[in-house]
Scaffold this active site. Structure first.
Site, mmCIF file in Angstrom:
data_model
loop_
_atom_site.group_PDB
_atom_site.id
_atom_site.type_symbol
_atom_site.label_atom_id
_atom_site.label_comp_id
_atom_site.label_asym_id
_atom_site.label_seq_id
_atom_site.Cartn_x
_atom_site.Cartn_y
_atom_site.Cartn_z
ATOM 1 N N ASP A 196 17.855 58.307 -19.888
ATOM 2 C CA ASP A 196 17.343 57.142 -19.178
ATOM 3 C C ASP A 196 15.958 56.791 -19.712
ATOM 4 O O ASP A 196 15.227 57.660 -20.200
ATOM 5 C CB ASP A 196 17.235 57.432 -17.681
ATOM 6 C CG ASP A 196 18.596 57.683 -17.047
ATOM 7 O OD1 ASP A 196 19.588 57.194 -17.597
ATOM 8 O OD2 ASP A 196 18.639 58.377 -16.015
ATOM 9 N N LYS A 197 15.596 55.536 -19.582
ATOM 10 C CA LYS A 197 14.311 55.069 -20.098
ATOM 11 C C LYS A 197 13.151 55.899 -19.573
ATOM 12 O O LYS A 197 12.212 56.223 -20.307
ATOM 13 C CB LYS A 197 14.122 53.591 -19.735
ATOM 14 C CG LYS A 197 12.872 52.965 -20.309
ATOM 15 C CD LYS A 197 12.815 51.465 -20.000
ATOM 16 C CE LYS A 197 11.576 50.829 -20.600
ATOM 17 N NZ LYS A 197 11.518 49.365 -20.343
#
Length: 231
Positions: A99-100
């Site tokens: 995930d970012k």
């Protein structure tokens, strides 16, 4: 060499993505639309969606300690993508994703053959994380996580019970968790099920490859021993 393997080994994309291009009739060999069964010969000219494919015989395997804010995509249209961040001189792509906002170990390569081995859920490859949450951890919370949790799975539009997994408490707010699944935002969803919010998440191991002391934002080549363990 099969067409999908030829494309993925060039570093242009993964083997699965190559298959999608072939199915969409966006792959030309010597100017003609090619099928999945085509075997590429030495002097063939291969184009994918208008891009000429230059095959390379040298495989590249890199591990990056991804900082928060970097998006795990090879798309140049996405600001802050991982390819621009690492700025490697040859075409490579990330194996899987974080995930970012998640930090830690991610692999990048031009060898599409290792993607399926690492990413297929049935292969049950271990990935270890260090997780920090917003309130004090209880023994019941650790036990509930390790036994499996019902979380919503958007792929099936229903609930999935996560596999039992090892969970070890480190301190009042931090624990280690080892997963063999790859459900979307799995750890964050598991914690939220018990009213905990993840405040920091870092992947520290993929299979036998450990993040170790590699600093955030830095990368290195895999060793021969690490590469051998992927194949």
């Amino acid at each position: 060499m099969r067409l999908n393997q030829y494309i993925s080994s060039s570093g242009f994309c993964s083997r699965r993505q190559a298959e999608r291009y072939i199915t969409a009739e966006k792959v030309l060999v010597n100017g003609k639309i090619a099928s999945h069964a085509y075997l590429v010969e030495e002097n063939d000219q291969v184009e994918v969606d208008g891009h000429l494919i230059a095959h390379t015989s040298e495989d590249v395997y890199i591990m990056l300690n991804k900082p928060s804010g970097i998006t795990c995509t090879a798309s140049p249209a996405i600001a802050g993508n991982i390819i621009d961040f690492i700025s490697y001189p040859e075409r490579i792509f990330p194996v899987g994703r974080l995930d970012k906002e998640t930090e830690g170990l991610i692999l990048l390569t031009n060898d599409g053959s290792i993607v399926n081995a690492l990413m297929k859920e049935e292969n049950q490859q271990e990935k270890e994380y260090v997780v920090t949450v917003d309130k004090k951890i209880t023994g019941t919370f650790i036990e509930d996580l390790s036994n499996g949790v019902d979380i919503y799975n958007p792929r099936i539009k229903g609930y999935t019970t996560t596999n039992p997994c090892p969970v070890t408490q480190i301190d009042d707010y931090t624990f280690r968790m080892t997963l063999s699944q790859g459900l979307n935002r799995q750890i964050r969803r598991m914690c939220r099920r018990f009213q905990y919010t993840v405040t920091h998440l870092q992947r520290v191991r993929i299979k036998h490859i450990e993040l170790g002391s590699l600093e955030s934002g830095h990368w290195r080549y895999l060793t021969e021993e690490e590469i051998a363990g992927l194949k």
